[in-house]
Design a protein around this motif. Structure first.
Motif, mmCIF file in Angstrom:
data_model
loop_
_atom_site.group_PDB
_atom_site.id
_atom_site.type_symbol
_atom_site.label_atom_id
_atom_site.label_comp_id
_atom_site.label_asym_id
_atom_site.label_seq_id
_atom_site.Cartn_x
_atom_site.Cartn_y
_atom_site.Cartn_z
ATOM 1 N N UNK A 291 37.505 32.606 33.110
ATOM 2 C CA UNK A 291 38.017 32.463 31.870
ATOM 3 C C UNK A 291 36.772 31.781 31.238
ATOM 4 N N UNK A 292 37.500 31.652 29.474
ATOM 5 C CA UNK A 292 36.240 31.116 28.555
ATOM 6 C C UNK A 292 35.632 29.716 28.834
ATOM 7 N N UNK A 293 34.573 29.820 28.677
ATOM 8 C CA UNK A 293 33.768 28.694 29.059
ATOM 9 C C UNK A 293 33.007 28.023 27.536
ATOM 10 N N UNK A 294 33.829 26.643 27.542
ATOM 11 C CA UNK A 294 33.043 26.322 25.855
ATOM 12 C C UNK A 294 31.515 26.789 25.392
ATOM 13 N N UNK A 295 30.903 26.933 24.611
ATOM 14 C CA UNK A 295 29.993 26.875 24.281
ATOM 15 C C UNK A 295 29.301 25.953 24.169
ATOM 16 N N UNK A 296 28.995 24.655 24.642
ATOM 17 C CA UNK A 296 28.190 23.741 24.737
ATOM 18 C C UNK A 296 27.482 23.222 25.265
ATOM 19 N N UNK A 297 26.081 22.208 25.961
ATOM 20 C CA UNK A 297 26.090 21.662 26.726
ATOM 21 C C UNK A 297 25.102 22.972 27.790
ATOM 22 N N UNK A 298 25.401 22.444 28.683
ATOM 23 C CA UNK A 298 25.443 23.477 29.988
ATOM 24 C C UNK A 298 26.356 25.398 30.072
ATOM 25 N N UNK A 299 27.038 25.069 29.560
ATOM 26 C CA UNK A 299 27.576 26.057 28.977
ATOM 27 C C UNK A 299 27.716 27.464 28.594
ATOM 28 N N UNK A 300 26.191 26.416 27.877
ATOM 29 C CA UNK A 300 25.461 28.163 26.966
ATOM 30 C C UNK A 300 24.271 28.828 28.486
ATOM 31 N N UNK A 301 24.379 27.645 29.118
ATOM 32 C CA UNK A 301 22.995 28.599 29.747
ATOM 33 C C UNK A 301 24.337 29.699 31.562
ATOM 34 N N UNK A 302 26.002 29.192 31.098
ATOM 35 C CA UNK A 302 26.571 29.461 31.759
ATOM 36 C C UNK A 302 26.900 30.974 31.605
ATOM 37 N N UNK A 303 27.513 31.239 30.293
ATOM 38 C CA UNK A 303 27.505 31.966 29.382
ATOM 39 C C UNK A 303 27.010 33.013 29.317
#
Ligand code: TXA
Ligand code: MG
Length: 314
Positions: A291-303
């Motif tokens: 699923x899409x993961x928001x590109x903010x905070x730690x979401x940037x590293x997850x993406x």
């Protein structure tokens, strides 16, 4: 070789790890991010073993793990900015790439011949105690065969390296789940070399400095190459609706066979990421869809990690 797994709270765990490191062997150790495959950083033959055991390209430099900032200063030049970052985030998931002091005594292969050195002080107490008792830094990449998913528990290390190393210290499941943020410090210029749980905004706020993105055209270290964490199954990203045949990993209200965080909590998603990719890889018949993961905070590293997992295989 038999691989022994011992719990971090077992009597003598620190001594056993230190003995192995002194004798030039590799030991898998828990950190707050992922498990590391450690060698005495000053022992050329031991460092060589890391590359051999992982099948790691020799031009991909390693991170030196230190017990504190004082130990780091024996090997790297720590300017005011680096000092502030160490004060604020160490021990913790921040790696700094700094100029290496001349005559550091480190074998060139630790930093793959570069004149910089990556240093990090891990949060897990046992690993810092092992480094203190050794009185030398340990070179430690993630404890997985090169190109595979990073290990977040001792069983993951066993899966990849059983029979290849004498000892694994089991510290349970890692708290952060994705590798440290890496920041290059060149004077007053900060560059994000790898996103992690400590964000660029936090680094900027701490230092009052802008953090530049790495120039995508310059690969200063091969770990920055795109395909890096390849599960066996192909990976599709930003998937809103699961197609039959795919193994769906959800996030928030988008439920799948697994869900990185039903509450939509990005830190929880980071903690679950590698374990769920591993589990999906074992169960998937077709592709793994995420699923899409928001590109903010730690979401940037997850993406970032997801992009690497989904990249065409080299
Ligand atoms: O959280 C972590 O950092 C984990 C745990 C075990 O501490 N370690 C880890 O190591 O992720 P590894 O080897 O999987 O990733 C190290 C990254 C690589 O991408 C490498 O290219 C980069 O650090 N690196 C190391 N030394 C560098 C240097 N001198 N200049 C630029 N990049 C460097
Ligand atoms: Mg790695």
């Amino acid at each position: 070789m038999n691989t022994h797994v011992i719990a971090d709270h077992e009597n003598g765990a620190i001594d056993r790890a230190v003995e192995q490191l002194i004798s030039g062997e590799l030991v898998a150790l828990p950190t707050e991010t992922v498990y590391g495959l450690a060698a005495d950083a000053l022992n050329d033959a031991a460092v060589h073993k890391i590359y051999n055991t992982k099948g790691r390209p020799s031009n991909n430099p390693l991170i030196c793990h230190v017990s504190d900032g004082n130990m780091a200063e024996r090997f790297v030049e720590v300017n005011e900015t680096a000092h502030i970052l160490m004060q604020t985030y160490w021990p913790g998931p921040l790696t700094l790439v700094l100029p290496q002091v001349s005559h550091s005594g480190l074998p060139g292969k630790v930093s793959a011949g570069l004149d910089t050195l990556a240093v990090r002080c891990p949060k897990t107490k046992i690993t810092r105690n092992i480094i203190s008792q050794l009185s030398r830094p340990i070179a430690a990449p993630s404890a997985n065969p090169s190109g595979k998913l990073s290990p977040t528990c001792a069983a993951d290390v066993v899966e990849g390296l059983d029979g290849k190393i004498p000892l694994i210290i089991d510290g349970g499941t890692t708290a952060v789940g994705i590798e440290s943020t890496i920041i290059g410090v060149q004077g007053q210029k900060l560059t994000l070399l790898r996103p992690g749980s400590i964000t660029v905004d936090e680094i900027s706020e701490t230092t009052g400095l802008k953090v530049y993105d790495r120039d995508q055209n310059t690969i200063t270290a091969p770990g920055q190459l795109v395909s890096h964490y390849a599960p066996n199954a192909p990976v599709k990203l930003g998937v809103n609706k699961c197609e039959t045949g795919d193994f769906f990993i959800g996030f928030g209200t988008q439920n799948g066979k697994l869900n990185l965080s039903p509450d939509g909590d990005l830190a929880e998603a980071a903690k679950n990421l590698f374990a769920m990719l591993r589990s999906a890889d074992k169960q998937a018949n077709g592709a793994i869809a995420v699923a899409p993961i928001p590109m903010k905070g730690i979401g940037i590293a997850i993406n970032d990690r997801l992009r690497r997992a989904a990249a065409p295989r080299g």
